[in-house]
Structures are given as structure tokens and as C-alpha cells.
Scaffold this active site. Structure first.
Site, PDB file in Angstrom:
ATOM      1  N   ALA A  67     -23.577  23.454   0.561  1.00  0.00           N
ATOM      2  CA  ALA A  67     -24.453  23.252  -0.705  1.00  0.00           C
ATOM      3  C   ALA A  67     -25.530  22.224  -0.270  1.00  0.00           C
ATOM      4  O   ALA A  67     -25.643  21.524   0.641  1.00  0.00           O
ATOM      5  CB  ALA A  67     -23.505  22.655  -1.634  1.00  0.00           C
ATOM      6  N   GLY A 110     -20.305  25.169   1.744  1.00  0.00           N
ATOM      7  CA  GLY A 110     -20.254  26.060   0.836  1.00  0.00           C
ATOM      8  C   GLY A 110     -20.779  27.467   1.463  1.00  0.00           C
ATOM      9  O   GLY A 110     -20.250  28.660   1.132  1.00  0.00           O
ATOM     10  N   GLU A 113     -17.836  29.088   2.527  1.00  0.00           N
ATOM     11  CA  GLU A 113     -16.827  29.413   1.579  1.00  0.00           C
ATOM     12  C   GLU A 113     -17.593  30.705   0.696  1.00  0.00           C
ATOM     13  O   GLU A 113     -16.899  31.589   0.062  1.00  0.00           O
ATOM     14  CB  GLU A 113     -17.018  28.235   0.310  1.00  0.00           C
ATOM     15  CG  GLU A 113     -16.086  27.280   0.708  1.00  0.00           C
ATOM     16  CD  GLU A 113     -16.067  25.787  -0.044  1.00  0.00           C
ATOM     17  OE1 GLU A 113     -17.429  25.288  -0.192  1.00  0.00           O
ATOM     18  OE2 GLU A 113     -15.171  25.342  -0.520  1.00  0.00           O
ATOM     19  N   GLU A 133     -17.441  18.890   4.715  1.00  0.00           N
ATOM     20  CA  GLU A 133     -17.686  18.198   3.779  1.00  0.00           C
ATOM     21  C   GLU A 133     -17.044  16.779   3.817  1.00  0.00           C
ATOM     22  O   GLU A 133     -17.444  15.887   3.509  1.00  0.00           O
ATOM     23  CB  GLU A 133     -16.976  18.721   2.530  1.00  0.00           C
ATOM     24  CG  GLU A 133     -17.635  20.071   1.956  1.00  0.00           C
ATOM     25  CD  GLU A 133     -17.175  21.296   2.606  1.00  0.00           C
ATOM     26  OE1 GLU A 133     -16.550  21.232   3.564  1.00  0.00           O
ATOM     27  OE2 GLU A 133     -17.513  22.369   1.929  1.00  0.00           O
TER      28      GLU A 133
HETATM   29  C1  HXC Z   1     -29.644  20.004   2.484  1.00  0.00           C
HETATM   30  C2  HXC Z   1     -29.900  20.684   4.739  1.00  0.00           C
HETATM   31  C3  HXC Z   1     -28.442  21.084   4.837  1.00  0.00           C
HETATM   32  C4  HXC Z   1     -27.534  21.033   3.483  1.00  0.00           C
HETATM   33  C5  HXC Z   1     -29.503  21.191   6.625  1.00  0.00           C
HETATM   34  N1  HXC Z   1     -30.425  20.972   5.726  1.00  0.00           N
HETATM   35  N2  HXC Z   1     -28.219  21.444   6.156  1.00  0.00           N
HETATM   36  N3  HXC Z   1     -30.419  19.969   3.592  1.00  0.00           N
HETATM   37  N4  HXC Z   1     -28.260  20.644   2.444  1.00  0.00           N
HETATM   38  N5  HXC Z   1     -26.250  21.205   3.434  1.00  0.00           N
HETATM   39  C6  HXC Z   1     -31.878  20.722   6.285  1.00  0.00           C
HETATM   40  C7  HXC Z   1     -32.000  19.351   7.105  1.00  0.00           C
HETATM   41  O1  HXC Z   1     -32.025  18.107   6.051  1.00  0.00           O
HETATM   42  C8  HXC Z   1     -33.291  19.392   7.804  1.00  0.00           C
HETATM   43  O2  HXC Z   1     -34.157  19.257   6.852  1.00  0.00           O
HETATM   44  C9  HXC Z   1     -33.064  21.000   8.015  1.00  0.00           C
HETATM   45  O3  HXC Z   1     -32.330  21.673   7.136  1.00  0.00           O
HETATM   46  C10 HXC Z   1     -32.681  21.478   9.554  1.00  0.00           C
HETATM   47  O4  HXC Z   1     -31.621  20.789   9.791  1.00  0.00           O
HETATM   48  P1  HXC Z   1     -31.219  19.926  10.726  1.00  0.00           P
HETATM   49  O5  HXC Z   1     -30.095  19.035  10.611  1.00  0.00           O
HETATM   50  O6  HXC Z   1     -32.433  19.062  11.153  1.00  0.00           O
HETATM   51  O7  HXC Z   1     -30.776  20.855  12.044  1.00  0.00           O
HETATM   52  P2  HXC Z   1     -29.813  20.623  13.459  1.00  0.00           P
HETATM   53  O8  HXC Z   1     -30.018  19.266  13.761  1.00  0.00           O
HETATM   54  O9  HXC Z   1     -29.855  21.765  14.139  1.00  0.00           O
HETATM   55  O10 HXC Z   1     -28.451  20.589  12.639  1.00  0.00           O
HETATM   56  C11 HXC Z   1     -27.790  21.477  11.743  1.00  0.00           C
HETATM   57  C12 HXC Z   1     -26.601  21.240  11.130  1.00  0.00           C
HETATM   58  C13 HXC Z   1     -26.924  20.025  10.114  1.00  0.00           C
HETATM   59  C14 HXC Z   1     -25.329  20.747  12.064  1.00  0.00           C
HETATM   60  C15 HXC Z   1     -26.169  22.520  10.397  1.00  0.00           C
HETATM   61  O11 HXC Z   1     -28.059  20.290   9.548  1.00  0.00           O
HETATM   62  C16 HXC Z   1     -25.744  19.691   9.175  1.00  0.00           C
HETATM   63  O12 HXC Z   1     -24.882  18.900   9.800  1.00  0.00           O
HETATM   64  N6  HXC Z   1     -26.011  20.065   8.144  1.00  0.00           N
HETATM   65  C17 HXC Z   1     -25.178  19.701   6.950  1.00  0.00           C
HETATM   66  C18 HXC Z   1     -23.842  20.548   7.030  1.00  0.00           C
HETATM   67  C19 HXC Z   1     -22.899  20.362   5.940  1.00  0.00           C
HETATM   68  O13 HXC Z   1     -22.391  19.159   5.772  1.00  0.00           O
HETATM   69  N7  HXC Z   1     -22.618  21.182   5.075  1.00  0.00           N
HETATM   70  C20 HXC Z   1     -21.689  20.907   3.874  1.00  0.00           C
HETATM   71  C21 HXC Z   1     -22.295  20.542   2.487  1.00  0.00           C
HETATM   72  S1  HXC Z   1     -21.344  20.178   1.346  1.00  0.00           S
HETATM   73  P3  HXC Z   1     -35.735  18.236   7.302  1.00  0.00           P
HETATM   74  O14 HXC Z   1     -36.297  18.286   5.710  1.00  0.00           O
HETATM   75  O15 HXC Z   1     -34.767  17.018   7.302  1.00  0.00           O
HETATM   76  O16 HXC Z   1     -36.131  18.810   8.293  1.00  0.00           O
HETATM   77  C22 HXC Z   1     -20.836  21.537   0.812  1.00  0.00           C
HETATM   78  C23 HXC Z   1     -20.153  21.492  -0.593  1.00  0.00           C
HETATM   79  C24 HXC Z   1     -19.706  22.759  -1.093  1.00  0.00           C
HETATM   80  O17 HXC Z   1     -21.204  22.462   1.052  1.00  0.00           O
HETATM   81  C25 HXC Z   1     -19.278  22.840  -2.438  1.00  0.00           C
HETATM   82  C26 HXC Z   1     -19.605  24.075  -3.170  1.00  0.00           C
HETATM   83  C27 HXC Z   1     -21.076  24.415  -3.445  1.00  0.00           C
END
Ligand code: HXC
Length: 259
Positions: A67, A110, A113, A133
Site C-alpha cells: 500500500a 498489500g 496480499e 508492515e
Molecule cells: C509508497 C513506495 C513504497 C510504498 C516504495 N516506494 N515502496 N512509496 N509506498 N509502499 C517508493 C519509494 O519511496 C521510492 O520513491 C521509490 O518507490 C523506490 O523505492 P526505494 O525504496 O528507493 O527502492 P529500494 O531501495 O530498491 O527498496 C525497495 C523496497 C523499499 C525494499 C521495496 O521501497 C520498501 O521497503 N518499500 C516499502 C515496502 C513496505 O513496507 N510495504 C508495505 C506497505 S504497508 P522516492 O520518491 O523516494 O524515490 C501495506 C499495508 C497493506 O502494504 C494494507 C492493505 C492495503
């Protein structure tokens, strides 16, 4: 179908539609609009008689990294309740046609999921799955705590949900989260191959069978067997059943019409 964050190809291959998540710079982070578009596309493809199987994919780097954290970060509990994003996911769950996830790169939160809302999963060697998460102070919200243990068992589900660490495609295959691993350049070919092998069957039988398998996760065995039996009998009301069995007897390929 014109959308901002997804590309939809209703005639990607014969009887096969494609939905591609398309926010590449944000690793296909699932913001509310994107998820609404996925819901609307699935509903429309579900109603399209020409479509029998749907493939959902992302790009080589990410299926979806979860998400959109930036969209959620300043929300409070009441905001989240009012936004009610999970009603969108409830609609996705109602899709009757088989959905195949074609996954390369990150399938996180997400994203993982969404993969588990699909019926089969073809993954590239680079695919990684996770429910991270917990690392940002929350927990899975779109079914991760329920579908993941059903798919991979309690031990691995707990490990993934409580540590937030990712697993490789190889481990996901061993655990039963995905169906197969293919080289990244063959991801779409192999996904279409699987979709075709579904799409050549009766579309009504596909939907009845999908419904029955999914009910096995919700019903008691007795209720599940009852539903299976009803769906089985109901298929004898279709022309496709007559055609399928006649074709077997006449040693020819069946021509299913979805009637
Ligand atoms: C918003 C995101 C994002 C996310 C990545 N980006 N994941 N933006 N929400 N979930 C954005 C980053 O901010 C960045 O933008 C660009 O995408 C590239 O990501 P990087 O982090 O620079 O890439 P990298 O270093 O290769 O790392 C990849 C990654 C990391 C390991 C996947 O991005 C990460 O940990 N993302 C979050 C994963 C996460 O926690 N997912 C769960 C979310 S909560 P900028 O503008 O900074 O360059 C969830 C709840 C579900 O899903 C509920 C139901 C819907």
C-alpha cells in the site's frame, strides 16, 4: 478502458485479459486510486463474455511494494475507517473468473496480499514476497494474517508477519505460495500458457470450480461438499457439459461456448 495507474488489455490473448499495474517509479505502490482502478477493471472483465481468465502483473522490478505508505502516513484510525479501503478489496475477492498473478520483483505488504487474492501465481526467479508492515509499526490489513497461514502454514506465516523479512521465489514455491518459477524473460509467456490451459475449458465450469475451491477455506467440510455437489449438478444444465462429454466420446476437441 482508460486508467491512470493501470494498463488493461481485455484481448491480450485469446479469451485472456491482462491488467498491468503501472506506477513504476513508486514500485507500483497501491494507492487508493490504483486499487479502485483494479477493482473497476476486474468487474468489467468479469462481465465481458469474451474473457475467461485474467492475468495481473507489474513490471520486472516490482509486482507491487505494498500500500502507498506516503498516502497513509498521516491518517488516524477514524480517517482509515472512513476511507474504508478494504471495501475495494472485498470487491476484488468477488471476481468469478480465474486470476493468475505474474510476479517479478517485489510483492510486499498489500502487493503480497494482492497476489494471494489471485488463484495461481507464476513468479520470476527475482520475485520476493513479504509482509513487512510490522517494520513500519502496523500489520497486514488486506488478508495477510489469514491467507498467508492458509497458503504456507503457521510457522512461515508467523516468521514473515513478525519479522517482516522477505522470502525468495524458491522458498515461496517450497511453501506453496506460488505455482511455478520461470526465468524473468519468460514470465508473461508462461503465465499466458497457464491461462490458456484454463481458458480452453468451459468458462462456466471454471467459475463454479473456482467458487468451490475458495469455499473450502471458509466452510466446514460438510458445507463445502454440499456446495461442490450443487455446482457439479448445475453444470449439467450447461451446453458446455453436453459438448465436453460428447467431444470426449467422439474423440475430438470440445468447443465450449460458455452456455
Ligand atoms: C509508497 C513506495 C513504497 C510504498 C516504495 N516506494 N515502496 N512509496 N509506498 N509502499 C517508493 C519509494 O519511496 C521510492 O520513491 C521509490 O518507490 C523506490 O523505492 P526505494 O525504496 O528507493 O527502492 P529500494 O531501495 O530498491 O527498496 C525497495 C523496497 C523499499 C525494499 C521495496 O521501497 C520498501 O521497503 N518499500 C516499502 C515496502 C513496505 O513496507 N510495504 C508495505 C506497505 S504497508 P522516492 O520518491 O523516494 O524515490 C501495506 C499495508 C497493506 O502494504 C494494507 C492493505 C492495503
Amino acid at each position: 478502458m482508460n486508467f491512470e495507474y493501470i494498463i488493461v488489455k481485455p484481448t491480450y490473448a485469446e479469451h485472456i485479459a491482462l491488467i498491468q499495474l503501472n506506477r513504476p517509479k513508486e514500485l507500483n505502490a497501491l494507492n487508493l486510486q490504483l486499487m479502485g482502478e483494479v477493482r473497476d477493471a476486474l468487474k468489467s472483465l468479469d462481465e465481458d463474455d469474451n474473457v475467461r481468465v485474467i492475468i495481473i502483473t507489474g513490471n520486472e522490478r516490482a509486482f507491487a511494494a505494498g500500500a502507498d505508505i506516503k498516502q497513509m502516513s498521516d491518517k488516524n484510525a477514524i480517517d482509515m475507517l472512513k476511507i474504508d479501503q478494504f471495501s475495494t478489496w472485498d470487491q476484488i475477492k468477488k471476481t468469478k473468473k480465474p486470476i493468475i498473478a505474474a510476479v517479478s520483483g517485489f510483492a510486499l505488504g498489500g502487493g503480497c496480499e494482492l497476489v494471494m487474492h489471485c488463484d495461481c501465481v507464476v513468479a520470476s526467479e527475482t520475485a520476493q514476497f513479504g509482509q513487512p508492515e510490522i517494520k513500519i509499526g502496523v500489520m497486514p490489513g488486506a488478508g495477510g494474517t489469514q491467507r498467508l497461514p492458509r497458503a504456507v502454514g503457521k510457522a512461515l506465516a508467523m516468521e514473515m508477519v513478525l519479522t517482516g523479512e522477505f522470502i525468495s521465489a524458491e522458498r515461496a514455491l517450497q511453501a506453496g505460495l506460488i505455482n511455478k518459477i520461470v526465468p524473468v524473460e519468460l514470465l508473461m509467456d508462461e503465465s499466458v500458457k497457464m491461462a490458456k490451459s484454463m481458458a480452453r475449458n468451459s468458462p462456466i465450469a471454471l467459475q463454479m470450480a473456482k467458487e468451490a475451491v475458495l469455499k473450502s477455506f471458509e466452510n466446514s467440510l460438510t458445507e463445502g461438499l454440499y456446495l461442490e455437489r450443487k455446482n457439479f449438478y448445475m453444470l449439467f444444465a450447461t451446453e458446455d457439459q453436453k459438448e465436453g462429454m460428447a467431444a470426449f466420446v467422439e474423440k475430438r476437441k470440445p468447443e465450449f461456448k460458455g452456455r
